[in-house]
Enzyme design. Structure first.
Site, PDB file in Angstrom:
ATOM      1  N   GLU A 210       0.835  -1.208   0.000  1.00 44.59           N
ATOM      2  CA  GLU A 210       0.000   0.000   0.000  1.00 44.59           C
ATOM      3  C   GLU A 210       0.868   1.256   0.000  1.00 44.59           C
ATOM      4  OE1 GLU A 210      -3.677   0.096   2.419  1.00 44.59           O
ATOM      5  OE2 GLU A 210      -3.048   2.098   3.015  1.00 44.59           O
TER       6      GLU A 210
ATOM      7  N   ARG B  24      -0.074  33.668 -19.936  1.00 47.86           N
ATOM      8  CA  ARG B  24      -0.410  34.805 -19.071  1.00 47.86           C
ATOM      9  C   ARG B  24       0.698  35.853 -19.187  1.00 47.86           C
ATOM     10  NH1 ARG B  24      -3.785  37.994 -15.964  1.00 47.86           N
ATOM     11  NH2 ARG B  24      -2.783  38.620 -14.012  1.00 47.86           N
TER      12      ARG B  24
END
Ligand SMILES: Cc1cc2nc3c(=O)[nH]c(=O)nc-3n(C[C@H](O)[C@H](O)[C@H](O)COP(=O)(O)OP(=O)(O)OC[C@H]3O[C@@H](n4cnc5c(N)ncnc54)[C@H](O)[C@@H]3O)c2cc1C
Length: 382
Positions: free
Chosen positions: A243, A269
């Site tokens: 896990e 931007r």
């Protein structure tokens, strides 16, 4: 960056990427806002084979080795922006299913098959109000009674608990003995004495349903025990190795997505008559984001390849968990700095990514616990 992938791995990556992009084409902002687990998205994961990636094909799974499985989960994270769904899948696959496979797989064939195909949802219930990092503080008991066990106690923070059909629970069968006093049990929804209250509200990963598991005189037959009595800790440690190593594989895909969006924004931007990407502070952050993602991917795939060749990966698992979770948070913070006010708005999705990423430093063992494990494995501490 798709370094050292075989043709099979590349084909697998492309197939899962394409399929994952169809899982949740829209509505994530709404699901996140309302903290909804999307069962139809889960079913699509099942159809893609994601619910049983490492489960043998004869048990209904995809039969993948660990490296192929993490490549599939990286692709999932890249194609599907629902990080909560990724954690639901992780708890189901690396927690619940892995423990069932490590235990009595012959006894649980039908349950494993239903979990591996995604027909059923699994959860692993270990944490308790007084037992987080410290397993020795577990108070849930399983007392032997005629024909089985009676379980009493409360688990908390359990991913998938409110929606799970199958819950693997760790309980004390011999109180006060950590090494041989814990046992694992496989409980199915509907077992008298087992209740899962309403989901708890949380900061991030809000599409993953999380909640308590209450065990109040919950009677189970002996056959519900997974493995031998007292084998709970050794089974749990096997599960944690997998896990910890693999649960953050989707974060690699998430980091790639966020990097691409941030690069695009920075190049388009304009401030002071030039793209903000021209500013050293901005291109420096983008370079760091790419570097962290690439290193995290390498550490993850190294752990997976080692697991595939057999043997223990306790050290590599903690290294992977720590490296990926730190990279994920740092990258989201850099993305937020570059998007600035726009990134602070929910619509951009950057603030959601950051909220999701922060959870990665807590579940499956906090970052402190990973550092402690690394120090132990290096014999820095005993
Ligand atoms: C999103 C999410 C999903 C989760 N899913 C599940 C699940 O499916 N199943 C489940 O059972 N649990 C689950 N958990 C719970 C998780 O496993 C625990 O939160 C974790 O183990 C830490 O426990 P705790 O929160 O009680 O913190 P504590 O153990 O109380 O730790 C508090 C602080 O002390 C530090 N600390 C504690 N002990 C040590 C030590 N020995 N050395 C150094 N520092 C230490 C910690 O790092 C932390 O900073 C989940 C948690 C989250 C956030």
């Amino acid at each position: 960056m798709m370094q050292h992938l075989s043709d099979e791995h590349t084909a697998l990556y492309s197939r899962i990427l394409e399929g994952s992009a169809q899982i949740l084409p829209n509505g994530l902002e709404q699901h996140d806002g309302q903290e909804e687990f999307d069962k139809s998205a889960w079913d699509k994961c099942g159809a893609l084979g994601l619910c049983g990636l490492t489960v043998p094909t004869m048990l209904g799974g995809s039969g993948l080795d660990p490296l192929s499985a993490v490549i599939a989960m990286e692709a999932f994270g890249r194609g599907c922006a629902d990080n909560g769904l990724g954690v639901s899948l992780g708890a189901h696959l690396w927690g619940c299913l892995t423990l069932l496979l490590a235990g009595d797989r012959a006894r649980n064939v039908d349950i494993i098959r239903d979990l591996a195909t995604g027909r059923k949802i699994g959860a692993l219930a270990v944490s308790e109000p007084e037992a987080g990092s410290d397993l020795a503080a577990i108070l849930t008991t399983a007392v032997a009674v005629d024909g089985g066990y009676r379980l009493e106690g409360r688990k908390c923070y359990v991913t998938n608990a409110p929606v799970a059909d199958v819950l693997v629970v760790l309980a004390e069968t011999r109180p006060g003995n950590l090494a041989f006093g814990l046992s694992a049990f496989c409980l199915e929804r509907g077992t008298p004495g087992l209740t899962t209250p309403a989901p708890v509200s949380k900061m991030g990963l809000r599409t993953a349903s999380m909640g308590d598991v209450e065990l109040d005189g919950c009677l189970v037959p002996k056959s519900a025990r997974i493995g031998a009595e007292g084998a709970g800790l050794s089974l749990f440690l096997k599960v944690m190795e997998m896990e910890r190593a693999f649960i953050l594989a989707p974060a690699i895909g998430s980091m790639e997505r966020v990097f691409e969006a941030t690069r695009h924004y920075a190049q388009n931007r304009k401030q002071f008559d030039q793209p903000i990407a021209e500013f050293e502070s901005v291109y420096g952050r983008l370079a760091e984001m790419y570097r962290r993602t690439s290193l995290a991917r390498l550490v993850l795939r190294d752990a997976a390849a080692r697991k595939g060749s057999g043997g223990s990966i306790t050290l590599e698992a903690s290294m992977a968990k720590l490296t990926i979770s730190d990279a994920w948070v740092a990258n989201c913070q850099d993305a937020l700095a570059i998007f600035a006010a726009k990134g602070y708005l929910s619509a951009t999705g950057i603030e959601r990514e950051l909220r999701d990423a922060l959870g990665g430093q807590i579940y499956s063992g906090t970052s402190d616990i990973q550092r402690r494990t690394i120090a132990k494995m290096l014999r820095v501490i005993s």
